[in-house]
Scaffold this active site. Structure first.
Site, PDB file in Angstrom:
ATOM      1  N   LEU A 103       0.939  -1.372  -0.102  1.00 35.77           N
ATOM      2  CA  LEU A 103      -0.281  -0.073  -0.060  1.00 35.77           C
ATOM      3  C   LEU A 103       0.838   1.365  -0.130  1.00 35.77           C
ATOM      4  O   LEU A 103       0.295   2.370  -0.090  1.00 35.77           O
ATOM      5  CB  LEU A 103      -0.875   0.046   1.192  1.00 35.77           C
ATOM      6  CG  LEU A 103      -2.069  -1.073   1.103  1.00 35.77           C
ATOM      7  CD1 LEU A 103      -2.628  -1.082   2.425  1.00 35.77           C
ATOM      8  CD2 LEU A 103      -2.711  -1.141   0.064  1.00 35.77           C
ATOM      9  N   HIS A 144       6.357  -9.639   5.146  1.00 35.76           N
ATOM     10  CA  HIS A 144       6.489  -8.228   4.477  1.00 35.76           C
ATOM     11  C   HIS A 144       6.260  -7.154   5.447  1.00 35.76           C
ATOM     12  O   HIS A 144       6.881  -6.213   5.553  1.00 35.76           O
ATOM     13  CB  HIS A 144       5.319  -8.240   3.490  1.00 35.76           C
ATOM     14  CG  HIS A 144       5.016  -7.166   2.843  1.00 35.76           C
ATOM     15  ND1 HIS A 144       5.147  -6.906   1.368  1.00 35.76           N
ATOM     16  CD2 HIS A 144       4.246  -5.949   3.341  1.00 35.76           C
ATOM     17  CE1 HIS A 144       5.046  -5.634   1.151  1.00 35.76           C
ATOM     18  NE2 HIS A 144       4.396  -4.952   2.290  1.00 35.76           N
ATOM     19  N   GLU A 145       5.238  -7.522   6.248  1.00 32.01           N
ATOM     20  CA  GLU A 145       4.881  -6.380   7.594  1.00 32.01           C
ATOM     21  C   GLU A 145       6.146  -6.135   8.596  1.00 32.01           C
ATOM     22  O   GLU A 145       6.497  -5.144   8.901  1.00 32.01           O
ATOM     23  CB  GLU A 145       3.702  -6.865   8.143  1.00 32.01           C
ATOM     24  CG  GLU A 145       2.511  -7.054   7.439  1.00 32.01           C
ATOM     25  CD  GLU A 145       2.093  -5.683   6.410  1.00 32.01           C
ATOM     26  OE1 GLU A 145       1.477  -5.939   5.334  1.00 32.01           O
ATOM     27  OE2 GLU A 145       2.635  -4.608   6.843  1.00 32.01           O
TER      28      GLU A 145
HETATM   29  O1  K2U Z   1       2.194  -3.896   3.589  1.00 33.56           O
HETATM   30  C1  K2U Z   1       1.229  -3.680   3.089  1.00 33.56           C
HETATM   31  O2  K2U Z   1       1.303  -2.722   2.156  1.00 33.56           O
HETATM   32  C2  K2U Z   1       0.291  -4.554   2.840  1.00 33.56           C
HETATM   33  C3  K2U Z   1       0.180  -5.350   1.776  1.00 33.56           C
HETATM   34  C4  K2U Z   1       0.350  -6.733   2.546  1.00 33.56           C
HETATM   35  C5  K2U Z   1       0.825  -7.789   1.459  1.00 33.56           C
HETATM   36  C6  K2U Z   1       2.070  -7.686   0.739  1.00 33.56           C
HETATM   37  C7  K2U Z   1       2.700  -8.665   0.215  1.00 33.56           C
HETATM   38  C8  K2U Z   1       1.895 -10.051   0.090  1.00 33.56           C
HETATM   39  C9  K2U Z   1       0.900 -10.187   0.864  1.00 33.56           C
HETATM   40  C10 K2U Z   1       0.293  -8.941   1.531  1.00 33.56           C
HETATM   41  C11 K2U Z   1      -1.150  -5.169   1.016  1.00 33.56           C
HETATM   42  O3  K2U Z   1      -2.160  -6.014   1.508  1.00 33.56           O
HETATM   43  S1  K2U Z   1      -0.953  -5.348  -0.671  1.00 33.56           S
HETATM   44  C12 K2U Z   1      -2.362  -5.819  -1.525  1.00 33.56           C
HETATM   45  C13 K2U Z   1      -2.146  -7.275  -1.483  1.00 33.56           C
HETATM   46  C14 K2U Z   1      -3.210  -8.074  -1.219  1.00 33.56           C
HETATM   47  C15 K2U Z   1      -3.293  -9.332  -1.401  1.00 33.56           C
HETATM   48  C16 K2U Z   1      -2.076 -10.168  -1.879  1.00 33.56           C
HETATM   49  C17 K2U Z   1      -0.876  -9.513  -2.036  1.00 33.56           C
HETATM   50  C18 K2U Z   1      -1.008  -8.096  -1.940  1.00 33.56           C
HETATM   51 ZN    ZN Z   2       3.865  -3.043   2.424  1.00 35.28          ZN
END
Ligand code: K2U
Ligand code: ZN
Length: 179
Positions: A103, A144-145
Protein backbone atom coordinates in the site's frame (compact mmCIF):
# COMPACT_ATOMS: atom_id res chain seq x y z
CA UNK A 1 -11.95 4.93 14.77
CA UNK A 2 -10.42 6.88 11.90
CA UNK A 3 -9.07 6.23 8.42
CA UNK A 4 -5.51 7.51 8.33
CA UNK A 5 -3.35 8.59 5.35
CA UNK A 6 -0.99 5.86 4.12
CA UNK A 7 2.56 7.09 3.48
CA UNK A 8 4.06 6.26 0.07
CA UNK A 9 7.62 6.04 -1.25
CA UNK A 10 9.93 7.91 -1.20
CA UNK A 11 8.78 9.24 2.21
CA UNK A 12 11.84 8.78 4.48
CA UNK A 13 9.59 7.95 7.46
CA UNK A 14 9.08 4.52 5.83
CA UNK A 15 12.81 3.82 6.27
CA UNK A 16 12.69 4.21 10.08
CA UNK A 17 13.38 1.27 12.41
CA UNK A 18 10.30 1.16 14.64
CA UNK A 19 10.42 1.07 18.45
CA UNK A 20 8.99 -1.71 20.65
CA UNK A 21 5.73 -0.97 22.49
CA UNK A 22 5.99 -0.65 26.30
CA UNK A 23 2.36 -1.38 27.20
CA UNK A 24 -0.68 -2.80 25.38
CA UNK A 25 -3.23 -0.28 26.68
CA UNK A 26 -6.38 1.47 25.43
CA UNK A 27 -4.34 4.05 23.51
CA UNK A 28 -2.51 1.30 21.60
CA UNK A 29 -5.79 -0.54 20.96
CA UNK A 30 -7.21 2.71 19.51
CA UNK A 31 -4.21 2.88 17.16
CA UNK A 32 -4.74 -0.76 16.10
CA UNK A 33 -8.44 -0.02 15.49
CA UNK A 34 -7.47 2.93 13.23
CA UNK A 35 -4.91 0.72 11.42
CA UNK A 36 -7.50 -1.96 10.74
CA UNK A 37 -10.09 0.54 9.48
CA UNK A 38 -7.42 2.11 7.25
CA UNK A 39 -6.37 -1.32 5.93
CA UNK A 40 -9.94 -2.41 5.10
CA UNK A 41 -10.55 0.95 3.34
CA UNK A 42 -7.35 0.73 1.22
CA UNK A 43 -8.09 -2.23 0.69
CA UNK A 44 -5.26 -4.41 1.87
CA UNK A 45 -4.67 -7.57 3.86
CA UNK A 46 -1.94 -6.23 6.12
CA UNK A 47 -0.67 -2.90 7.47
CA UNK A 48 2.29 -1.85 9.62
CA UNK A 49 1.96 1.16 11.96
CA UNK A 50 4.84 2.99 10.22
CA UNK A 51 2.73 3.10 7.06
CA UNK A 52 0.47 5.62 8.81
CA UNK A 53 3.45 7.40 10.33
CA UNK A 54 3.52 5.71 13.76
CA UNK A 55 7.07 4.33 14.37
CA UNK A 56 6.05 1.49 16.71
CA UNK A 57 6.33 -2.29 16.28
CA UNK A 58 2.65 -3.00 15.55
CA UNK A 59 1.01 -4.86 12.63
CA UNK A 60 -2.61 -5.62 11.74
CA UNK A 61 -3.73 -8.24 9.22
CA UNK A 62 -6.84 -9.88 7.82
CA UNK A 63 -6.20 -12.57 5.24
CA UNK A 64 -9.97 -12.69 4.55
CA UNK A 65 -10.05 -16.47 4.89
CA UNK A 66 -13.50 -17.84 4.27
CA UNK A 67 -14.65 -20.46 6.82
CA UNK A 68 -14.97 -24.10 5.68
CA UNK A 69 -17.98 -24.55 3.37
CA UNK A 70 -18.79 -20.82 3.24
CA UNK A 71 -20.43 -19.43 0.09
CA UNK A 72 -17.45 -18.44 -2.11
CA UNK A 73 -19.32 -15.30 -3.19
CA UNK A 74 -20.37 -14.30 0.32
CA UNK A 75 -19.00 -11.06 1.75
CA UNK A 76 -15.66 -11.98 3.36
CA UNK A 77 -16.01 -12.81 7.04
CA UNK A 78 -13.67 -10.50 8.92
CA UNK A 79 -10.81 -12.23 10.79
CA UNK A 80 -8.65 -9.38 12.11
CA UNK A 81 -5.26 -10.22 13.61
CA UNK A 82 -3.14 -7.93 15.77
CA UNK A 83 0.65 -8.27 16.31
CA UNK A 84 2.46 -6.22 18.97
CA UNK A 85 6.27 -6.48 19.18
CA UNK A 86 6.30 -9.44 16.78
CA UNK A 87 9.47 -11.55 16.45
CA UNK A 88 10.38 -14.32 14.00
CA UNK A 89 11.84 -17.05 16.22
CA UNK A 90 12.41 -19.59 13.40
CA UNK A 91 12.31 -19.57 9.58
CA UNK A 92 12.42 -22.52 7.18
CA UNK A 93 15.34 -22.95 4.79
CA UNK A 94 12.75 -23.68 2.12
CA UNK A 95 11.85 -20.49 0.23
CA UNK A 96 8.58 -19.62 -1.54
CA UNK A 97 7.95 -16.99 -4.24
CA UNK A 98 4.99 -14.58 -4.04
CA UNK A 99 3.88 -11.69 -6.33
CA UNK A 100 3.90 -8.97 -3.68
CA UNK A 101 2.39 -5.52 -3.62
CA UNK A 102 2.38 -2.80 -0.96
CA UNK A 103 0.00 0.00 0.00
CA UNK A 104 3.05 2.26 0.34
CA UNK A 105 4.21 1.39 -3.20
CA UNK A 106 0.88 1.51 -5.07
CA UNK A 107 0.42 -0.24 -8.43
CA UNK A 108 3.81 -1.96 -8.27
CA UNK A 109 3.96 -5.75 -8.12
CA UNK A 110 6.91 -8.11 -8.31
CA UNK A 111 8.02 -11.52 -7.14
CA UNK A 112 9.82 -11.79 -3.79
CA UNK A 113 11.34 -14.98 -2.37
CA UNK A 114 10.88 -15.48 1.39
CA UNK A 115 11.08 -18.43 3.83
CA UNK A 116 8.02 -20.62 3.16
CA UNK A 117 7.26 -21.13 6.89
CA UNK A 118 8.04 -19.01 9.96
CA UNK A 119 7.44 -19.34 13.70
CA UNK A 120 6.41 -16.03 15.25
CA UNK A 121 6.01 -14.75 18.82
CA UNK A 122 3.97 -11.62 19.57
CA UNK A 123 1.53 -9.93 21.96
CA UNK A 124 -2.13 -9.94 20.90
CA UNK A 125 -4.80 -7.21 21.17
CA UNK A 126 -5.04 -7.82 24.93
CA UNK A 127 -1.29 -8.06 25.57
CA UNK A 128 -1.26 -11.88 25.81
CA UNK A 129 1.80 -13.67 24.40
CA UNK A 130 1.15 -15.91 21.39
CA UNK A 131 3.58 -18.20 19.55
CA UNK A 132 2.47 -19.88 16.31
CA UNK A 133 3.67 -21.15 12.94
CA UNK A 134 2.70 -19.46 9.68
CA UNK A 135 2.83 -20.77 6.12
CA UNK A 136 1.40 -19.75 2.73
CA UNK A 137 0.06 -16.20 2.42
CA UNK A 138 0.20 -15.75 6.22
CA UNK A 139 3.98 -16.41 6.19
CA UNK A 140 4.51 -14.04 3.25
CA UNK A 141 2.37 -11.27 4.69
CA UNK A 142 3.84 -11.33 8.23
CA UNK A 143 7.39 -11.22 6.81
CA UNK A 144 6.39 -8.35 4.49
CA UNK A 145 4.93 -6.42 7.43
CA UNK A 146 7.85 -7.18 9.75
CA UNK A 147 10.17 -5.80 7.06
CA UNK A 148 8.21 -2.53 7.39
CA UNK A 149 9.01 -2.44 11.14
CA UNK A 150 12.70 -2.48 10.19
CA UNK A 151 12.38 0.21 7.50
CA UNK A 152 12.52 -2.33 4.67
CA UNK A 153 10.09 -2.31 1.70
CA UNK A 154 9.47 -5.26 -0.65
CA UNK A 155 11.13 -3.25 -3.46
CA UNK A 156 14.34 -3.32 -1.40
CA UNK A 157 14.51 -7.02 -2.26
CA UNK A 158 14.48 -6.20 -6.01
CA UNK A 159 17.24 -4.90 -8.29
CA UNK A 160 18.22 -1.22 -8.05
CA UNK A 161 16.83 -0.70 -11.55
CA UNK A 162 13.43 -2.16 -10.59
CA UNK A 163 13.45 -0.23 -7.27
CA UNK A 164 14.24 3.11 -8.96
CA UNK A 165 11.54 2.49 -11.60
CA UNK A 166 9.01 1.70 -8.84
CA UNK A 167 9.76 4.93 -6.97
CA UNK A 168 9.54 6.97 -10.20
CA UNK A 169 6.18 5.35 -11.00
CA UNK A 170 4.74 6.06 -7.53
CA UNK A 171 5.98 9.68 -7.58
CA UNK A 172 4.18 10.21 -10.93
CA UNK A 173 1.04 8.47 -9.61
CA UNK A 174 0.93 10.64 -6.47
CA UNK A 175 1.61 13.84 -8.48
CA UNK A 176 -1.21 13.10 -10.94
CA UNK A 177 -3.61 12.18 -8.11
CA UNK A 178 -2.85 15.52 -6.42
CA UNK A 179 -3.37 17.52 -9.66
O1 K2U B 1 2.18 -3.78 3.68
C1 K2U B 1 1.23 -3.55 2.96
O2 K2U B 1 1.17 -2.58 2.21
C2 K2U B 1 0.11 -4.52 2.97
C3 K2U B 1 0.16 -5.47 1.81
C4 K2U B 1 0.23 -6.84 2.42
C5 K2U B 1 0.83 -7.90 1.56
C6 K2U B 1 1.95 -7.67 0.80
C7 K2U B 1 2.50 -8.71 0.06
C8 K2U B 1 1.92 -9.97 0.08
C9 K2U B 1 0.80 -10.17 0.84
C10 K2U B 1 0.26 -9.14 1.58
C11 K2U B 1 -1.10 -5.11 1.03
O3 K2U B 1 -2.17 -5.79 1.51
S1 K2U B 1 -0.88 -5.20 -0.67
C12 K2U B 1 -2.26 -5.84 -1.37
C13 K2U B 1 -2.20 -7.33 -1.51
C14 K2U B 1 -3.31 -8.04 -1.26
C15 K2U B 1 -3.29 -9.43 -1.42
C16 K2U B 1 -2.14 -10.08 -1.82
C17 K2U B 1 -1.02 -9.35 -2.08
C18 K2U B 1 -1.03 -7.96 -1.92
ZN1 ZN C 1 3.80 -3.07 2.50
Amino acid sequence: MAIRDILTVPNPILKQVCKPVDKVDDALRALMDDMLETMYDAPGIGLAAIQIGEPVRVIVMDLQEKPEGADPDAEGVKHPRYFVNPEIVWASEELAPYEEGCLSVPEVYDEVLRPARVRIRYLDYNGQQVEEEADGLYATCIQHEMDHLNGVLFIDHLSKLKRDRAVTKVKKLVRSAAA
